[in-house]
Design an enzyme around this catalytic site. Structure first.
Site, PDB file in Angstrom:
ATOM      1  N   ARG A  80      30.833  43.157  34.458  1.00 14.05           N
ATOM      2  CA  ARG A  80      31.751  43.550  35.533  1.00 14.05           C
ATOM      3  C   ARG A  80      31.501  44.974  36.036  1.00 14.05           C
ATOM      4  O   ARG A  80      31.488  45.219  37.237  1.00 14.05           O
ATOM      5  CB  ARG A  80      33.176  43.455  34.989  1.00 14.05           C
ATOM      6  CG  ARG A  80      34.266  43.589  36.024  1.00 14.05           C
ATOM      7  CD  ARG A  80      35.623  43.766  35.335  1.00 14.05           C
ATOM      8  NE  ARG A  80      35.897  42.776  34.326  1.00 14.05           N
ATOM      9  CZ  ARG A  80      36.516  41.599  34.535  1.00 14.05           C
ATOM     10  NH1 ARG A  80      36.953  41.296  35.730  1.00 14.05           N
ATOM     11  NH2 ARG A  80      36.714  40.763  33.532  1.00 14.05           N
ATOM     12  N   TYR A 138      44.025  34.110  36.710  1.00 10.07           N
ATOM     13  CA  TYR A 138      44.561  35.209  35.890  1.00 10.07           C
ATOM     14  C   TYR A 138      45.617  36.048  36.606  1.00 10.07           C
ATOM     15  O   TYR A 138      46.025  37.082  36.084  1.00 10.07           O
ATOM     16  CB  TYR A 138      43.453  36.205  35.492  1.00 10.07           C
ATOM     17  CG  TYR A 138      42.106  35.627  35.167  1.00 10.07           C
ATOM     18  CD1 TYR A 138      41.924  34.814  34.057  1.00 10.07           C
ATOM     19  CD2 TYR A 138      40.993  35.913  35.957  1.00 10.07           C
ATOM     20  CE1 TYR A 138      40.674  34.307  33.751  1.00 10.07           C
ATOM     21  CE2 TYR A 138      39.736  35.404  35.657  1.00 10.07           C
ATOM     22  CZ  TYR A 138      39.587  34.602  34.556  1.00 10.07           C
ATOM     23  OH  TYR A 138      38.353  34.099  34.257  1.00 10.07           O
ATOM     24  N   CYS A 185      43.715  22.903  49.593  1.00  6.31           N
ATOM     25  CA  CYS A 185      44.925  22.105  49.585  1.00  6.31           C
ATOM     26  C   CYS A 185      45.604  22.288  48.234  1.00  6.31           C
ATOM     27  O   CYS A 185      45.557  21.417  47.364  1.00  6.31           O
ATOM     28  CB  CYS A 185      44.508  20.657  49.795  1.00  6.31           C
ATOM     29  SG  CYS A 185      45.870  19.642  50.216  1.00  6.31           S
ATOM     30  N   GLU A 186      46.200  23.467  48.050  1.00  4.27           N
ATOM     31  CA  GLU A 186      46.673  23.882  46.723  1.00  4.27           C
ATOM     32  C   GLU A 186      47.573  25.095  46.936  1.00  4.27           C
ATOM     33  O   GLU A 186      47.100  26.119  47.436  1.00  4.27           O
ATOM     34  CB  GLU A 186      45.416  24.285  45.920  1.00  4.27           C
ATOM     35  CG  GLU A 186      45.603  24.556  44.498  1.00  4.27           C
ATOM     36  CD  GLU A 186      45.357  23.323  43.627  1.00  4.27           C
ATOM     37  OE1 GLU A 186      44.774  22.331  44.071  1.00  4.27           O
ATOM     38  OE2 GLU A 186      45.798  23.379  42.485  1.00  4.27           O
ATOM     39  N   TYR A 218      32.393  38.034  38.858  1.00  2.91           N
ATOM     40  CA  TYR A 218      33.192  36.830  38.567  1.00  2.91           C
ATOM     41  C   TYR A 218      33.844  36.242  39.821  1.00  2.91           C
ATOM     42  O   TYR A 218      34.948  35.704  39.755  1.00  2.91           O
ATOM     43  CB  TYR A 218      34.248  37.126  37.490  1.00  2.91           C
ATOM     44  CG  TYR A 218      33.640  37.641  36.204  1.00  2.91           C
ATOM     45  CD1 TYR A 218      32.841  36.800  35.415  1.00  2.91           C
ATOM     46  CD2 TYR A 218      33.811  38.953  35.779  1.00  2.91           C
ATOM     47  CE1 TYR A 218      32.259  37.264  34.251  1.00  2.91           C
ATOM     48  CE2 TYR A 218      33.227  39.427  34.613  1.00  2.91           C
ATOM     49  CZ  TYR A 218      32.449  38.575  33.855  1.00  2.91           C
ATOM     50  OH  TYR A 218      31.859  39.040  32.701  1.00  2.91           O
TER      51      TYR A 218
END
Ligand code: LLP
Length: 431
Positions: free
Chosen positions: A293, A334, A361-362, A390
């Protein structure tokens, strides 16, 4: 600005690495990942510099490519002298195809398949980090069949709570990764590995978690691991020359985040190693460190087009964009926080509070809730910052949304490093 590579030009547009993000979005389309090569290189050099200056160069930084794996990334880190941590046959394949030398690769995975182990052995991967006893046995057999002696490390759970999100914590006893110290499992693994005829146990590994903002957990990990290494020398007469302390340094996702710099982290870690080695009379090990990261995260932004703005009186305002959880599932997974701005109004104040919604669609397909943003209008370019790690690596094609293109910017010039997926790509394997 959140990271030093972001600037605002005379037109009030957000620039990354000297390139105007509004122009990039117009030319290449959205969603679009944009990475800044100079910043990635600077980060690689920063890590390597501390190892050189404070530890006589007795170490290797292996870029944890799960953060962002594509051929160009391996070429960049390779040219900076780094190795790579890979965690699957797919990452290993990509690294090798990019021309990375297998010797500089560390192979991870808590559930490696025989095909992956065979590939790692036949291609001559430098170190394989073993996670469990069945894997150790299978690897010994595969190495024997290939007529090779394979260098292995063992993944140890050092029992450290790194104060990060539960899903990215890995060093505690209740974890699917590695051998526990507390139960005697780790000692049993050292013994088992030293008895494998085709394996050479070169050292131990631990990874305590990710997005860690403080230095102390890293120092504590070093102390715990060295105590255990000294114990193994005293009890089993095995002196291991290498220590791999994993990755985990955190980055600045929002203006409130105040992570310790990676040079500070490595410095504190090296100091702890030196003190422990002196106390335990243990030879200072060759050090491996696997940041992911902190090498690429701050170096990337994602650009979207605003498709609509929807205000629900007294409840919230949604700004809807042409991407979302498909290209950045981190909020859905997260509840990760990000900063966003309207790239074509970057010089204006962010005086609205909005929820950024994706196109899937969520209901949970959000980039973030209650985020400060300039007044958004249909057609604006929205930039989400610090998306270099990520995001692409966890992207998916839910709802059959093709994965975005990725650009690499260097000194204001952009080049494509990952092409935009097409609908034809999406049905390629459908029969
Ligand atoms: N080494 C090992 C063995 C790891 O498991 C990891 C990350 C790293 C190195 C690199 O850690 P970093 O320096 O990037 O923190 N998908 C999550 C992060 C999962 C990290 C898993 N392991 C996220 O988006 O936050």
């Amino acid at each position: 600005m959140l990271t030093p590579n972001l600037t605002i030009n005379a037109e009030g547009h957000l620039c990354i690495g000297g390139a105007d993000t509004v122009t990039l979005a117009k030319t290449h389309g959205t969603p679009l990942y944009v990475m800044d090569e100079n910043m990635i290189r600077e980060n690689c050099r920063g890590f390597a510099r501390v190892i050189r200056e404070e530890y006589g160069g007795r170490g290797m930084i292996c870029y944890a490519s799960k953060a962002l794996s594509c051929k160009e990334l391996y070429r960049i880190v390779d040219s900076e002298g780094l190795g790579a941590d890979v965690v699957s046959g797919g990452e290993l394949y990509t690294a090798l195809q990019a021309g990375m030398s297998a010797e500089k690769i560390v192979m991870h995975g808590n559930s490696k398949t025989n095909t992956e182990l065979q590939m790692a052995v036949s291609r001559g991967v430098g170190r394989i980090v073993c996670d469990n006893l069945p894997e150790l046995k299978r690897l010994d057999q595969i190495a024997g069949e290939a007529g090779k002696t394979v260098s292995v490390m063992l993944r140890i759970k050092p029992g450290i709570d790194a104060h990060t999100h539960d899903f990215v914590k890995t060093g505690q006893i209740d974890s699917k990764f590695g051998f526990a110290l507390e139960t005697g499992e780790a000692k049993q693994a050292v013994l088992a590995a030293s008895l494998c005829p085709n394996l050479k146990l070169v050292g131990l590994h631990c990874h305590i978690g990710s997005q860690i903002l403080d230095t102390e957990p890293f120092a504590e990990a070093a102390r715990v691991m060295l105590r255990f290494m000294a114990e193994m020398r005293n009890e089993l007469h095995v002196t291991l020359p290498e220590l791999n302390l994993g990755g985990g340094p955190g980055i600045r996702y929002t203006e409130e985040d105040d992570p310790k710099s990676f040079s500070e982290i490595v410095r504190v870690m090296l100091a702890a190693i030196k003190v422990s080695c002196a106390e335990l009379d243990y030879p200072q090990p060759f050090l491996l460190f696997e940041p992911g990261r902190s090498i690429v995260g701050g170096a990337g932004v994602t650009l979207y087009t605003v498709m609509a703005k929807k205000t629900i009186p007294d409840i919230r305002t949604y700004v809807l964009v042409d991407g979302g959880m498909c290209d950045n599932p981190r909020y859905a997974l997260y509840h990760s926080r990000y900063e966003a701005m309207i790239a074509n109004k970057a010089d204006q104040p962010r005086d609205e509070q909005v929820t950024i919604g994706g196109k899937c669609c969520e209901s949970g397909d959000l980039i973030g809730e209650d985020m400060p943003l300039q007044a958004a209008e249909e057609g604006d370019t929205l930039a989400v910052l610090a998306t270099g790690a990520y995001n692409y690596s966890m992207a998916m094609i839910y709802n059959r949304n093709p994965r975005p293109e990725m650009l690499m910017v260097k000194d204001g010039e952009a080049r494509t490093v990952i092409k935009r997926e097409t609908y034809a790509d999406i049905i390629r394997n459908d029969i």
